[in-house]
Structures are given as structure tokens and as C-alpha cells.
Design a protein around this motif. Sequence first.
Motif, mmCIF file in Angstrom:
data_model
loop_
_atom_site.group_PDB
_atom_site.id
_atom_site.type_symbol
_atom_site.label_atom_id
_atom_site.label_comp_id
_atom_site.label_asym_id
_atom_site.label_seq_id
_atom_site.Cartn_x
_atom_site.Cartn_y
_atom_site.Cartn_z
ATOM 1 N N PHE A 1 14.918 -33.212 10.741
ATOM 2 C CA PHE A 1 13.572 -32.682 11.018
ATOM 3 C C PHE A 1 12.722 -33.637 11.840
ATOM 4 C CE2 PHE A 1 10.079 -34.866 8.736
ATOM 5 C CZ PHE A 1 10.799 -35.972 8.371
ATOM 6 N N SER A 2 13.264 -34.773 12.250
ATOM 7 C CA SER A 2 12.370 -35.912 12.412
ATOM 8 C C SER A 2 11.560 -36.041 13.697
ATOM 9 C CB SER A 2 13.163 -37.194 12.217
ATOM 10 O OG SER A 2 14.096 -37.335 13.257
ATOM 11 N N ASP A 3 12.045 -35.562 14.830
ATOM 12 C CA ASP A 3 11.458 -36.059 16.073
ATOM 13 C C ASP A 3 10.529 -35.108 16.820
ATOM 14 O OD1 ASP A 3 13.031 -38.141 15.421
ATOM 15 O OD2 ASP A 3 14.247 -38.165 17.221
ATOM 16 N N HIS A 4 10.602 -33.832 16.536
ATOM 17 C CA HIS A 4 9.868 -32.889 17.390
ATOM 18 C C HIS A 4 8.621 -32.305 16.745
ATOM 19 C CE1 HIS A 4 13.269 -33.337 19.970
ATOM 20 N NE2 HIS A 4 14.069 -32.892 19.039
ATOM 21 N N GLY A 5 8.334 -32.702 15.516
ATOM 22 C CA GLY A 5 7.132 -32.211 14.866
ATOM 23 C C GLY A 5 7.152 -30.705 14.756
ATOM 24 N N ALA A 6 6.042 -30.067 15.202
ATOM 25 C CA ALA A 6 5.907 -28.628 15.049
ATOM 26 C C ALA A 6 6.285 -27.874 16.314
ATOM 27 C CB ALA A 6 4.472 -28.288 14.653
ATOM 28 N N PHE B 1 7.052 -41.172 24.769
ATOM 29 C CA PHE B 1 6.675 -41.205 23.349
ATOM 30 C C PHE B 1 5.384 -40.410 23.133
ATOM 31 C CE2 PHE B 1 3.635 -43.864 20.757
ATOM 32 C CZ PHE B 1 4.043 -43.432 19.505
ATOM 33 N N TYR B 2 4.398 -40.687 23.963
ATOM 34 C CA TYR B 2 3.092 -40.030 23.847
ATOM 35 C C TYR B 2 3.217 -38.518 24.034
ATOM 36 C CZ TYR B 2 -1.759 -38.835 24.980
ATOM 37 O OH TYR B 2 -3.002 -38.244 24.988
ATOM 38 N N ASP B 3 3.910 -38.123 25.107
ATOM 39 C CA ASP B 3 4.071 -36.693 25.389
ATOM 40 C C ASP B 3 4.767 -35.966 24.245
ATOM 41 O OD1 ASP B 3 2.882 -36.949 27.867
ATOM 42 O OD2 ASP B 3 4.763 -36.949 29.009
ATOM 43 N N THR B 4 5.768 -36.615 23.640
ATOM 44 C CA THR B 4 6.552 -35.971 22.587
ATOM 45 C C THR B 4 5.738 -35.829 21.303
ATOM 46 O OG1 THR B 4 8.517 -36.950 23.579
ATOM 47 C CG2 THR B 4 8.772 -36.035 21.376
ATOM 48 N N VAL B 5 4.960 -36.858 20.965
ATOM 49 C CA VAL B 5 4.118 -36.765 19.765
ATOM 50 C C VAL B 5 3.050 -35.691 19.956
ATOM 51 C CG1 VAL B 5 2.431 -37.975 18.318
ATOM 52 C CG2 VAL B 5 4.524 -39.141 19.047
ATOM 53 N N LYS B 6 2.452 -35.657 21.142
ATOM 54 C CA LYS B 6 1.415 -34.657 21.421
ATOM 55 C C LYS B 6 2.032 -33.258 21.502
ATOM 56 C CE LYS B 6 -1.865 -33.095 24.890
ATOM 57 N NZ LYS B 6 -2.002 -32.917 26.330
ATOM 58 N N GLY B 7 3.145 -33.158 22.242
ATOM 59 C CA GLY B 7 3.820 -31.862 22.372
ATOM 60 C C GLY B 7 4.216 -31.309 21.018
ATOM 61 N N GLY B 8 4.542 -32.188 20.073
ATOM 62 C CA GLY B 8 4.922 -31.771 18.727
ATOM 63 C C GLY B 8 3.727 -31.453 17.859
ATOM 64 N N ASP B 9 2.546 -31.450 18.475
ATOM 65 C CA ASP B 9 1.293 -31.127 17.798
ATOM 66 C C ASP B 9 1.052 -32.022 16.580
ATOM 67 O OD1 ASP B 9 -1.058 -29.788 18.044
ATOM 68 O OD2 ASP B 9 -0.324 -27.833 17.378
ATOM 69 N N PHE B 10 1.396 -33.298 16.720
ATOM 70 C CA PHE B 10 1.076 -34.312 15.715
ATOM 71 C C PHE B 10 1.649 -34.013 14.332
ATOM 72 C CE2 PHE B 10 -2.030 -34.134 19.078
ATOM 73 C CZ PHE B 10 -1.952 -35.424 19.566
ATOM 74 N N ARG B 11 2.902 -33.617 14.334
ATOM 75 C CA ARG B 11 3.577 -33.416 13.057
ATOM 76 C C ARG B 11 4.933 -34.131 13.029
ATOM 77 N NH1 ARG B 11 -0.690 -32.831 11.940
ATOM 78 N NH2 ARG B 11 -1.853 -31.023 11.134
ATOM 79 N N ALA B 12 5.128 -35.095 13.961
ATOM 80 C CA ALA B 12 6.363 -35.884 13.965
ATOM 81 C C ALA B 12 6.042 -37.317 13.542
ATOM 82 C CB ALA B 12 6.985 -35.872 15.350
ATOM 83 N N ARG B 13 7.081 -38.073 13.235
ATOM 84 C CA ARG B 13 6.897 -39.454 12.773
ATOM 85 C C ARG B 13 6.924 -40.383 13.990
ATOM 86 N NH1 ARG B 13 11.683 -40.757 9.363
ATOM 87 N NH2 ARG B 13 10.785 -39.549 7.660
ATOM 88 N N GLU B 14 5.857 -41.133 14.172
ATOM 89 C CA GLU B 14 5.724 -41.962 15.376
ATOM 90 C C GLU B 14 6.904 -42.906 15.600
ATOM 91 O OE1 GLU B 14 1.921 -43.965 15.337
ATOM 92 O OE2 GLU B 14 1.087 -42.476 16.735
#
Lengths: 656, 251
Positions: free
Chosen positions: A447-452, A116-129
Amino acid sequence: MTDAHTTTPVNYSDYETGEPVVDKAGPSGPIETRWERRQFGVKLVNPANKRSKKIIVVGSGLAGGAASATLGEAGYQVSTFCYQDSPRRAHSIAAQGGINAAKNYRNDGDSVYRLFYDTVKGGDFRARESNVHRLAEISRNIIDQCVAQGVPFAREYGGLLDTRSFGGVQVSRTFYARGQTGQQLLLGAYQALERQIHAGTVTMFPRHEMLELIVVDGRARGIVTRDMISGEVETHLADAVVLASGGYGNVFYLSTNAKGCNVTASWRAHRKGALFANPCFTQIHPTCIPVSGDHQSKLTLMSESLRNDGRVWVPKQLGDDRGPNEIPHDERDYFLERKYPAFGNLVPRDIASRAAKEVCDEKRGVGPSGLGVYLDFDDAIQRLGRPAVEAKYGNLFEMYERITGEDPYKVPMRIFPAVHYTMGGLWVDYDLQSTIPGLYVAGEANFSDHGANRLGASALMQGLADGYFVLPNTIGDYIATNNLDPVPDDAPEVLEARRSVDDRVETLLSINGTRTVDSFHRELGQIMWDYCGMERTEEGLRKALDLIPELRREFWNNVKVPGTGAELNQSLEKAGRVADFFELAELMCLDALHRNESCGGHFRGESQTPDGEAARDDDNFGYAAAWEFTGRGQAPVLHKEELEFEYVHPTQRSYK
Amino acid sequence: MKLNLKVWRQRDSVDKGRMVNYEVDADEDMSFLEMLDVLNEKLILAGDEPVAFDHDCREGICGACSMVIDGQPHGPQKATTTCQLHMRHYSDGDSIVVEPFRAGAFPVIKDLVVDRGAFDKVIQAGGYVSVNTGSAPDAHATPVSKVAADRSFAAANCIGCGACVAACPNGSASLFLGAKLTHLGEMPQGQPERYERVVNMVETHDDAGFGGCTNTGACATACPKEIPLDVISQLNRDYLKATVAGRRNRG
């Protein structure tokens, strides 16, 4: 035909900001139990009632195939549509690397929370937690499910599953089946789907293309399709519609997508009221085979795993035209190792791509076009021996040689970034429901899981999570709480949707101009690559926003589509898709223009740190941008979904 | 380079069809399909109908390509689909004959496009493990030997293109069928339905109009994924066990 003659108001880019868009389905409270609580909150459909409920699924890749099979198993009447001749050919099949799962079989400190942490960070904080946490939880069930289906994952001598590491993370959580993981997972879903077709719960419509969404009383109630062999326009009605129709990378003409991948299903839904979120978030993959000429029809990815042993370089000297093997080591610039000593050649995709572009902009690129950098295995061959390199990468080296005619054991590979994946897509809530009630969107299409920015080996995970586990649960809530009356075949909304499809087909066939569909598509793609590609600037985006509508008008006046609508007509199919790409392209540029920050795959020249890295602006852009369609060429309305980071606190990514 | 193409043109499934000659300018870096793209652009601008052909991923994995090139499904290069065949293997002035995959079970739809729906029917008859979503035990509950997993993968590698059928003098899909039976038959998860599966899939294969196998081996030679011929031995072995030895009813 109104479509063909709409005039463009002057200021497409003068959009307005409307009401915020809010995810009402996602529970709050502790993130670890949100999915469990949501599942408990979902109203169930009586098994006997499921038999009378119809669900349409558009697309048969990992998300659509898995959803169709699972909904069929649950007892719904499912109709599944794909443009290919068989659901087994959906482009999920081409995914090479692997699928992430937080199994922690390696005992290397992995966990649901870490994924979860890696994916939110990898998405550069543009995904929904909330969504990302659910994805990480479900990742474990996916591996179990696929193994039970007989998917032949790579195994160790003890008989247990093998894993490997993948870009941007420090644990070994990627399960794989040689370089063909997508193929094997898709065949698993395909076989589950064929089993349901045999059981009579799913009716399959191959070689059918969705050309319109039917919305009745504000709800998605069906689709209009074209039978690609007979040309017949058909109406299909249902209680709910699922779009799992993939991404829109082909707006760039050249991409690693299959030739048929298109945005039409999503775009038709967008035109009918579904918000389109973060369209400018596209992923450019650093290791693809460079373009070899004007005839190029698509680009081929070389797996990211090659960067584990290959070293990326260009000559230090401008205009150095010696062959790569004649350039001594100290006259080579191993630019990733130089700029990012901590991660070296293993920096995430967006960073590696941009660095390659930079050296090519400095005219130090290699190959006939100057748009390429070397990926060199010489050191690896010397260190490990050729047999070891062959065992690891043999099939990729063969593929490279087949396409380029060069032997990468002797001459370094030439690679260049290429469009690979689109993180943006139709806006969905936690239940994967779009802003049109009854319209659900799964896989790359949402659009939801990978952020940017998407991490490697996460696309397969998301497609299967949505298809097998999320959507079949959440869609029941809509079915159970809405007892919908059947829609008559001749309802005005149905007739209107059919008419618009007929009109469009007729218009495209009647223009009879002087340019082919492909020539327009190539030109549009070039505009997008030049101005909305790896680096975007206000000036470039404004230029693109001038060029695109101009080209679109020419398309509607001068395209030549031979043949008729009542037969297999591949030019007509392409024309319809390119027409929608024009409208999407404009929205992508506007989205990129409005987002005056750099984040993930979206790099704005104006927003960099002093040393040239992406500078995010959380205060002003910490939201998902969901756009509302108001008419072709007319300024859309922006609805913001503010993103809250309760668990993973935004930091600047650094790989130095 | 200038090439002389002879291409099969057929308006629809009822049209008789014929070979038509075309000249096309190609470049050695092009793929075979890109060469056809060039031809099609030329045809469209000249007011003619482009040649219809199936293609999608253009990287050798989706299995959509369905052309016979100079008498060989997917053309002359070993282990290469049409989309991965490059023009550097041809020279200026060459003549190339392009036809659709031909087999009784693959009717032509238009030009080089054929209907391979029969493959899906064969899979529907049992090419799966009957396990519903959500009911799976932990992935490590059942170890699988690496040898079995590798052999299973080598068979599961099949892309379902149908080159085996097009190459076979009998139009048999035994290689395709054997590949799926071997993929599932090598895995412990495939065992409970193993003998039921082979009987049902063979029956559907025969009903779909595919011919019988006479062990010519043309299929394995044409296969772009090099599916080994011995998957057909496994098919035959399982079929005999299921029918003659009666395993089917004993489970």
C-alpha cells in the motif's frame, strides 16, 4: 467446513479502533539519507549462509520477477510461483505509457526531490514520505539497470534516451518503449529471472496458485499451492515469504486487469494476520473503451498520452442524438477545458474520470449505453496533419478500431472511465515487511507509495524499485537476525493450512447449485461499481454492505463448479478467487464508509468543496487505515498509521 | 448471430481427443474469447464441462492465447491475437473450427491449452544479458543509434505466444529464437555474449523438439506482432559466424 456456514453478525460496520500501527523500520532524520542509513543498518547475511536460506516469491511481474532474479543472484535458494503458464505473462506486461525516473536528462529542473514532491502531492497526501523519497532516489538506478539488460527504450537520433511528459507533472521524466513499456521492462526482469533459473538459484513453479499462507510461531514460513494442471495441493516451506501478487481491481469484475488477476494471495495473508491498508483507494482511469454489452469480459485502456492531443467533449444539449460529426463546435461542451482552464484535457486521472461521470449522470453521455464521452482528434489532425497523428498514436488508433469497428481518424473515439489500479494493499513497514514477521509484500500488492492516487508511469517504477533494490536488501536483515529452525512437513500449522485448502476446494465442488461463478462475479462487480466506484456516499456504501454478504451467502449455497479438483479446472480456480473477492469487497466498502473525506481516487459525495471538488480532511483522516481481520463477516479492527508530512506540506490540490 | 463451432476437446494429455460440435449465439461486438465465454456459461449450466483455454490480458500483449481458428493460429485477421479478434468479422450461420496450437514441442494439456514451457527453456539457454542487479553504469554511458534501437524493439515486440511454431510445417521456433537474438544482438549490451548465445539457444531449441527452418515464411505471416522474417536471417548469420568462423571462442 466452517467457511461455508459462518453466519454474519449484524453489524459488520461497527468496527473497533485498536492500537496504532507504527513503522518501526524507517529511520528518522534527514530524508535524503534515510535509505542510505537504513541500508547501512541492515544486518548482512554471510554469502555462504545465503545458500542455505530459502525464500518464496509469489508472483512474477515486475516486483516478483525482479525480486526473484536479484535474490537468486545474491545466492539465496528462491522458489517463485505464478498462475500463468510462464512468468513472462504477468500483467505488468500490459502497462503502456512509461516509467518515471528523476534523471534530469532534459535539464528541465527535475530532481529526486521534485519526483518525491510530485508523488506525495499526486497521492493527495496519503502516502508515507520516507518510502516515496526512497522510490524517487532509486528511480535513477532502475533506468541504468534496465538499459544494461538491453531493454530497447525509445531513443533520439543522437543515441541517447528519449523521454516524454505524463499526466499531472511539468517535467519530462517518463522513459518509454513505444506504447509497450511494461512489456519491455517485464521481459528484462523475466530474462534476468530465466538466467537465475538456468543457474539453479531459482526454481520456477508456473501454473501454481498460492491458496494459503503457513504461519508458524507467528512467522511466515511457507505457502500451500495448488498445481493447476494436476490439482495437487503442495506445501512449500521457507525462511521468508514475499508476496508480489499484484492488485485487486478485478473485484469490480470489469477492469483493465488481466482476467486472472486476483487478491487471493494477499487475502489469505490478511486472514492470517497481515493488516490490509486503505483498501478503498482504487484508481479509475479516464480513457478506456466503453462497455459494449452484457457479454463484456474486460476493459481496455487507451493510453493517457492521447489526452495530449485529443479533446474531450459531449453534446451541450440533452438528448442530442446526432452523430458526432454533425454537431457543430458551438453545440459541444468541452467540459474539461471549461471546468479546468489551466490544465484542460490534461487534469490528473481522478479528476478527469469524475468529470466524465458527471456529464453522463446528467444524461449527456454518448454511445449506445450513454456511458461514454468523445475523445476527438479532429483539431489535432487539422493542426498537425494526419501523418503526424498517425506517427504518435497509430498503434492505439488501430487497437481502438479493432475493438470497436470505428475509425478514430474519422469519428471521435468514445471513452469511459474504468478501474485500473489499486493503491491500497497489505500494510508494510519501510522494509516492506507486513505485520506478520517474515512476510514481505512488494509492488501493487502493498500500500505504501502512491497514497490515495497514483501518478501515471509510477507503477512500473515502484514495482522495479521494490523488486530490484529495496526488498533484496531489507529481507537480509530478517534472515540474518532470525536463525529459524526448519519446519517439519507435518507440523500442525502446515497440516492445518493444507486441510483448509482441501476443505475449501471440496466445498466449492460440492455445492452444485444453479449459478455460474462468473454470474456471481458480475453481480458483485456491479454492486462495487455502483456504490464503491467513482463516487461513494454513506447511503450507497451501507446498501452495498447489505447486498454483499447476502450475495456471498448465496454464492456459498448456490454456485455451480463443474469438474473435479484433480485436473485443470478453470471454474474452480475462478470460484476460489471470487470467494475471496466477496470478503475484500466488504472491507473496501467499510473502509470507504469510515473515510468520510474525499482524497485522490476516493470521492465521498458528502465531502466536496462548494464547486464540487474533493475536500480532504487532514485533521481527521491524515492516516493510513490498516484493518485487522477477525472472521468472515465480522467487524474488523482498525489500526491507524498517522502520516507525518515533514517535507511536503499538505495543500488542497487545484488544477483550475 | 448463430454460429456452429467445432471445438477440439481433450480431457488431459493422454486422452486421444476429438472434435465436438456446439451451437452458440454471438453478438458482433464480442471478442472471440467472449463468444467462448458465452459457450462455456451455457455448458456449465447444462452440466457439461466448459472448454479450457489459456487467456489472460485480453488486450493482445500477454501472449497467452493459443488457438488455431479455421486452420490459422489466432484466426483470419492480420496482426491480431485471438483475444483481439472480434465477431463482427463473422456472419450468421458461419461454421468455425477451433483447435489448440499444434506442435511436437507444445503438448496439449487439456482442450485448447498447450504447454509452451519449451519457450522458457530456450530463453534460459542465453536469452539475456548477464548483468547482476546493481552493477549497471549510467544509462547514458553507451549511446545506441536510433536505427538499432528501433530494430531491436521491433524484434523485442515478440509476445512469446507460439503462433509461429503452430504455423510452421516443421514446428520450428526460428522466428521466436531469431526475435530474441535480434533484440539483444542489435544492442551494444548484447554484444559480449552474442555468439555464445546463439549457439546455446539453437542447441536448446533443437533439444526441446522444435523442428528446423525451411524458409516457408508461414511464421511471419501468422505472427500477431508482425515480427519480420529477416530475424531468421540474423539468427543464421550469427550462427554461422559463431560456428564456422569460430567467433564463439574468440568472444
